[in-house]
Scaffold this motif. Structure first.
Motif, PDB file in Angstrom:
ATOM      1  N   SER A 107       0.847  -1.194   0.000  1.00  0.00           N
ATOM      2  CA  SER A 107       0.000   0.000   0.000  1.00  0.00           C
ATOM      3  C   SER A 107       0.881   1.241   0.000  1.00  0.00           C
ATOM      4  CB  SER A 107      -0.879   0.012   1.256  1.00  0.00           C
ATOM      5  OG  SER A 107      -0.087   0.287   2.416  1.00  0.00           O
ATOM      6  N   ILE A 108       0.231   2.398   0.000  1.00  0.00           N
ATOM      7  CA  ILE A 108       0.960   3.626   0.260  1.00  0.00           C
ATOM      8  C   ILE A 108       1.507   3.570   1.690  1.00  0.00           C
ATOM      9  CG2 ILE A 108      -0.440   4.963  -1.364  1.00  0.00           C
ATOM     10  CD1 ILE A 108      -2.003   6.062   1.047  1.00  0.00           C
ATOM     11  N   LYS A 257      -6.062   6.999   2.549  1.00  0.00           N
ATOM     12  CA  LYS A 257      -5.907   8.411   2.180  1.00  0.00           C
ATOM     13  C   LYS A 257      -7.031   9.273   2.743  1.00  0.00           C
ATOM     14  CE  LYS A 257      -5.920  11.486  -1.822  1.00  0.00           C
ATOM     15  NZ  LYS A 257      -6.024  11.586  -3.289  1.00  0.00           N
ATOM     16  N   ASN A 258      -8.269   8.808   2.624  1.00  0.00           N
ATOM     17  CA  ASN A 258      -9.416   9.656   2.934  1.00  0.00           C
ATOM     18  C   ASN A 258      -9.914   9.542   4.369  1.00  0.00           C
ATOM     19  OD1 ASN A 258      -9.669  10.651   0.220  1.00  0.00           O
ATOM     20  ND2 ASN A 258     -10.496   8.654  -0.354  1.00  0.00           N
ATOM     21  N   THR A 259      -9.610   8.441   5.043  1.00  0.00           N
ATOM     22  CA  THR A 259     -10.193   8.215   6.360  1.00  0.00           C
ATOM     23  C   THR A 259      -9.161   7.935   7.450  1.00  0.00           C
ATOM     24  OG1 THR A 259     -12.163   7.288   5.287  1.00  0.00           O
ATOM     25  CG2 THR A 259     -11.884   6.828   7.635  1.00  0.00           C
ATOM     26  N   LEU A 290       1.364  12.351   5.645  1.00  0.00           N
ATOM     27  CA  LEU A 290       0.247  13.237   5.304  1.00  0.00           C
ATOM     28  C   LEU A 290       0.516  14.087   4.063  1.00  0.00           C
ATOM     29  CD1 LEU A 290      -0.978  14.415   8.824  1.00  0.00           C
ATOM     30  CD2 LEU A 290      -1.827  12.527   7.402  1.00  0.00           C
ATOM     31  N   ALA A 291       1.705  14.661   3.956  1.00  0.00           N
ATOM     32  CA  ALA A 291       1.994  15.546   2.817  1.00  0.00           C
ATOM     33  C   ALA A 291       1.820  14.842   1.468  1.00  0.00           C
ATOM     34  CB  ALA A 291       3.402  16.130   2.946  1.00  0.00           C
ATOM     35  N   PRO A 296      -2.459  13.345  -6.393  1.00  0.00           N
ATOM     36  CA  PRO A 296      -3.490  12.463  -6.950  1.00  0.00           C
ATOM     37  C   PRO A 296      -2.948  11.130  -7.447  1.00  0.00           C
ATOM     38  CG  PRO A 296      -2.939  14.192  -8.511  1.00  0.00           C
ATOM     39  CD  PRO A 296      -2.226  14.524  -7.233  1.00  0.00           C
ATOM     40  N   ALA A 297      -1.628  10.997  -7.522  1.00  0.00           N
ATOM     41  CA  ALA A 297      -1.025   9.780  -8.090  1.00  0.00           C
ATOM     42  C   ALA A 297      -1.270   8.545  -7.234  1.00  0.00           C
ATOM     43  CB  ALA A 297       0.478   9.985  -8.268  1.00  0.00           C
TER      44      ALA A 297
END
Length: 304
Positions: A107-108, A257-259, A290-291, A296-297
């Motif tokens: 994952s990221i 990313k979003n939550t 966070l940064a 969007p990649a």
């Protein structure tokens, strides 16, 4: 002619039906866990914070209700085998790599850990400092036969430490401890009682052991090779069928990313375990975790 048209109709129908079944198939994740603190600890009165890996797993389960989730607690070595065999499984606490491996696709980045340190007992720590400097020259120490190195048998560190271990054949003469129940506790108990002289791990592992068992494991900074912070990640089985890892990680990455990653609850959990040895944790978390979320990649995965 009619015979050929009929055959083509059946072929097209089969393809469409297969696509429909595949599209409607519910994704599932078997979350592989172990019982080694401080990574996996269930909340209770004495440990109000879940382990480093429990919290992110639970937050992802909540954030991904359309996916079927199962937790399985098994030793790390067996978890590695499970991933190698291509089960539809993920492990919440792995060292992040830019490229997938034969075992997992990543994952990221999910968190940032302090650099690895040498862990030793009081008596041997002084001897190691005298023989190999302060901070410690790790290659010099690892090739010194006067000090017994110990390690859990499935433990990896990522580059460059794994390369050093491979090049000097570290595991050929190390005292390897089984990664069964309470693996870190078992290894550090050996260290405390002098069965081994040192190991390599994160400093917060020593913090947890010292605080929980009132011991005095020493943390020796490594100076050569220079150590850097370590990024964590979710890892999902690369060899699972139907391009499983890429499909499930799209959902996982979006939830991260979003939550999950921006949430105060998750950051609080990480701080609770890391800040004692890593006072700059929040600054590094902002920079490395966070940064990059603003880019969007990372909405999907781009695999080589």
């Amino acid at each position: 002619m009619r015979k050929h048209l009929k055959k083509a109709f059946y072929v097209i129908s089969s393809l469409l039906l297969g696509s429909y079944v595949h599209a409607s198939e519910q994704l599932s994740i078997t979350w592989l866990e172990n019982d080694s603190g401080p990574f996996y600890i269930e909340k209770n009165e004495t440990t109000p914070h879940a382990g480093l890996c429990n919290e992110i797993t639970d937050l992802l389960i909540t954030a991904l209700p359309h996916i079927k989730h199962t937790k399985v607690t098994i030793p790390q070595k067996r978890a590695n085998k499970y991933l190698d065999e291509g089960h539809m499984a993920c492990y919440a606490c792995m060292i992040h790599r830019e490229q997938k491996t034969h075992r997992v696709t990543y994952s990221i980045p999910t968190t940032v850990y302090p650099p690895f340190t040498v862990l030793s007992n009081s008596e041997q720590a002084e001897k190691i400092y005298k023989a190999h400097g302060n901070p410690v020259s790790l290659i010099s120490l690892l090739t010194d036969a006067h000090f017994m190195y110990g390690q859990n048998d499935a433990r990896k560190f990522g580059n460059p430490l794994d390369n050093i271990a491979k090049n000097i054949k570290l595991y050929d003469y190390a005292a390897l401890s089984s990664t069964g129940s309470q693996a870190s506790y078992a290894l550090l108990t050996q260290l405390e009682h002098g069965y081994i002289d040192y190991t390599i791990d994160y400093p917060f592992v020593a913090d947890y052991y010292n605080n929980k068992y009132q011991q005095d494991i020493k943390k020796l900074a490594i100076g050569d090779p220079e150590q850097h912070v370590v990024l964590g990640a979710i890892g999902c089985s690369t060899s699972a069928p139907n391009n499983y890892a890429q499909r499930v990680l799209v959902d996982i990455n979006n939830a991260l990313k979003n939550t999950v990653l921006p949430s105060e609850k998750y950051q609080q959990n990480q701080r609770a375990w890391l800040e004692e040895s890593f006072p700059d944790f929040l600054n590094y978390y902002q920079r490395f975790i966070l940064a990059p979320l603003k880019s969007p990649a990372i909405d999907g995965l781009e695999l080589e």
